[in-house]
Write a protein that holds these residues in place. Sequence first.
Motif, PDB file in Angstrom:
ATOM      1  N   GLY A 187     -79.015  52.481 -47.443  1.00 27.90           N
ATOM      2  CA  GLY A 187     -78.886  52.512 -48.717  1.00 27.90           C
ATOM      3  C   GLY A 187     -77.413  53.085 -48.970  1.00 27.90           C
ATOM      4  O   GLY A 187     -76.599  52.854 -49.872  1.00 27.90           O
ATOM      5  N   GLY A 188     -76.685  53.936 -48.054  1.00 31.15           N
ATOM      6  CA  GLY A 188     -75.495  54.464 -48.068  1.00 31.15           C
ATOM      7  C   GLY A 188     -74.493  53.214 -48.125  1.00 31.15           C
ATOM      8  O   GLY A 188     -73.518  53.158 -48.511  1.00 31.15           O
ATOM      9  N   GLN A 189     -74.836  52.192 -46.802  1.00 37.58           N
ATOM     10  CA  GLN A 189     -73.857  50.927 -47.036  1.00 37.58           C
ATOM     11  C   GLN A 189     -73.814  50.360 -48.324  1.00 37.58           C
ATOM     12  O   GLN A 189     -72.842  49.636 -48.725  1.00 37.58           O
ATOM     13  CB  GLN A 189     -74.411  50.047 -45.983  1.00 37.58           C
ATOM     14  N   PRO A 211     -74.611  59.161 -57.885  1.00 39.33           N
ATOM     15  CA  PRO A 211     -74.392  58.061 -56.853  1.00 39.33           C
ATOM     16  C   PRO A 211     -75.117  58.333 -55.271  1.00 39.33           C
ATOM     17  O   PRO A 211     -75.587  57.481 -54.681  1.00 39.33           O
ATOM     18  CB  PRO A 211     -73.128  57.849 -56.505  1.00 39.33           C
ATOM     19  N   THR A 212     -75.470  59.686 -55.191  1.00 40.82           N
ATOM     20  CA  THR A 212     -76.221  59.791 -53.834  1.00 40.82           C
ATOM     21  C   THR A 212     -77.716  60.228 -54.113  1.00 40.82           C
ATOM     22  O   THR A 212     -78.370  60.476 -53.078  1.00 40.82           O
ATOM     23  CB  THR A 212     -75.437  60.986 -53.251  1.00 40.82           C
ATOM     24  N   SER A 213     -78.220  60.252 -55.472  1.00 38.00           N
ATOM     25  CA  SER A 213     -79.510  60.827 -55.588  1.00 38.00           C
ATOM     26  C   SER A 213     -80.658  59.804 -54.892  1.00 38.00           C
ATOM     27  O   SER A 213     -81.649  60.517 -54.534  1.00 38.00           O
ATOM     28  CB  SER A 213     -79.588  61.014 -57.214  1.00 38.00           C
ATOM     29  N   ALA A 214     -80.227  58.555 -54.793  1.00 36.12           N
ATOM     30  CA  ALA A 214     -81.235  57.661 -54.178  1.00 36.12           C
ATOM     31  C   ALA A 214     -81.229  57.647 -52.733  1.00 36.12           C
ATOM     32  O   ALA A 214     -81.779  56.782 -52.002  1.00 36.12           O
ATOM     33  CB  ALA A 214     -81.310  56.195 -55.112  1.00 36.12           C
ATOM     34  N   MET A 219     -77.530  59.997 -45.322  1.00 35.78           N
ATOM     35  CA  MET A 219     -76.531  58.952 -45.788  1.00 35.78           C
ATOM     36  C   MET A 219     -75.719  59.200 -46.944  1.00 35.78           C
ATOM     37  O   MET A 219     -74.758  58.765 -47.196  1.00 35.78           O
ATOM     38  CB  MET A 219     -77.360  57.638 -46.404  1.00 35.78           C
ATOM     39  N   ILE A 220     -75.896  60.618 -47.222  1.00 38.78           N
ATOM     40  CA  ILE A 220     -74.958  61.209 -48.413  1.00 38.78           C
ATOM     41  C   ILE A 220     -73.635  61.153 -48.084  1.00 38.78           C
ATOM     42  O   ILE A 220     -72.728  60.953 -49.036  1.00 38.78           O
ATOM     43  CB  ILE A 220     -75.652  62.215 -48.941  1.00 38.78           C
ATOM     44  N   ASN A 221     -73.458  61.855 -46.974  1.00 41.35           N
ATOM     45  CA  ASN A 221     -72.006  62.099 -46.650  1.00 41.35           C
ATOM     46  C   ASN A 221     -71.152  60.709 -46.466  1.00 41.35           C
ATOM     47  O   ASN A 221     -69.794  61.004 -47.022  1.00 41.35           O
ATOM     48  CB  ASN A 221     -71.824  62.912 -45.317  1.00 41.35           C
ATOM     49  N   VAL A 223     -71.113  58.469 -48.305  1.00 32.43           N
ATOM     50  CA  VAL A 223     -70.693  57.858 -49.607  1.00 32.43           C
ATOM     51  C   VAL A 223     -69.886  58.970 -50.337  1.00 32.43           C
ATOM     52  O   VAL A 223     -68.726  58.763 -50.978  1.00 32.43           O
ATOM     53  CB  VAL A 223     -71.936  57.838 -50.657  1.00 32.43           C
ATOM     54  N   LEU A 224     -70.109  60.167 -50.232  1.00 30.71           N
ATOM     55  CA  LEU A 224     -69.296  61.105 -50.566  1.00 30.71           C
ATOM     56  C   LEU A 224     -67.914  61.228 -50.075  1.00 30.71           C
ATOM     57  O   LEU A 224     -66.699  61.574 -50.739  1.00 30.71           O
ATOM     58  CB  LEU A 224     -69.870  62.602 -50.609  1.00 30.71           C
ATOM     59  N   ASP A 225     -67.882  60.822 -48.709  1.00 27.39           N
ATOM     60  CA  ASP A 225     -66.522  60.792 -48.150  1.00 27.39           C
ATOM     61  C   ASP A 225     -65.542  59.570 -48.748  1.00 27.39           C
ATOM     62  O   ASP A 225     -64.092  59.896 -48.868  1.00 27.39           O
ATOM     63  CB  ASP A 225     -66.612  60.571 -46.576  1.00 27.39           C
ATOM     64  N   VAL A 226     -66.398  58.664 -49.201  1.00 25.25           N
ATOM     65  CA  VAL A 226     -65.347  57.510 -49.925  1.00 25.25           C
ATOM     66  C   VAL A 226     -64.975  58.181 -51.331  1.00 25.25           C
ATOM     67  O   VAL A 226     -63.718  57.839 -51.700  1.00 25.25           O
ATOM     68  CB  VAL A 226     -66.326  56.394 -50.240  1.00 25.25           C
ATOM     69  N   MET A 227     -65.786  58.779 -52.109  1.00 25.61           N
ATOM     70  CA  MET A 227     -65.554  59.340 -53.231  1.00 25.61           C
ATOM     71  C   MET A 227     -64.361  60.504 -53.039  1.00 25.61           C
ATOM     72  O   MET A 227     -63.626  60.397 -53.902  1.00 25.61           O
ATOM     73  CB  MET A 227     -66.858  59.923 -54.000  1.00 25.61           C
TER      74      MET A 227
END
Length: 290
Positions: A187-189, A211-214, A219-221, A223-227
């Motif tokens: 999911g994170g990918q 964007p991280t709720s699902a 895996m949340i971090n 995605v947050l790192d990219v943001m």
Amino acid sequence: MADTAVTSDDQPDRTTAGTTATSSTAAAAGSTQDRPDAVRSPGSPGDPLVVLSGVQKHFGPLHVLRDIDLTIHRGEVVVLIGPSGSGKSTLCRTINRLETIDSGSITIDGRELPAEGRELARLRADVGMVFQSFNLFAHKTVLENVTLGPIKSKGVKSSQAKEKATQLLERVGVANQAGKLPAQLSGGQQQRVAIARALAMDPKVMLFDEPTSALDPEMINEVLDVMVSLAREGMTMLVVTHEMGFARRAAHRVVFMDAGQVVEQADPETFFTAPRSERARDFLSKILTH
């Protein structure tokens, strides 16, 4: 095409306001000045890029957006928070007309959002959108998902689109997944591919709708790192999220909504340590002390 059904964020809020936040809430929030990891982009935000004025929206009898006035400046990171049902996702989706408005106006870089047709399609190309549920094409590879928009919508040559897509996939850390189908990714990918797909259109502003709720917690971090990286690079962003750590770390401004209204807005340090409204204090006391 994204599903335009009413999301959970647009349901009536059943949270009852309670006692005001205690001093422990402020301590839990922390001060941006005391955090060496704060990553907001250098310099002050620029001229107005997205302007909502007097925006009203109903779903039947439910008044989900009430006279919204909000300006997002070029290079600014605005984080939109509030209880479920406050209208956050609906507001985000009106900016590229995935949801229509009943009245008011929305302008992007000085141009009013068209109702439909080619002008709307052209303006949408300036607005990147990352959804809760990825919305990747299941039958296309990761690379094809990222190149499709520039080729079809902007007429970019396939070789140029592939070169840029490869760079973007490298940027978000999934270049080694380029030949796989979305179902073969975590999911994170998948969400990072969705971010790369949005960036491939060279948007003026990026919208993130929870964007991280699902995602699974681990895996949340990623995605947050990219943001956070995008924020550091000066991308204009409106982010609907429940990730208070991201808001404290990356936002120029936090906007708190409740019952379809903007209740208050402030820089992260002020909002998390000294919110002005009782409703915001009650909200923070519940989410920062558990």
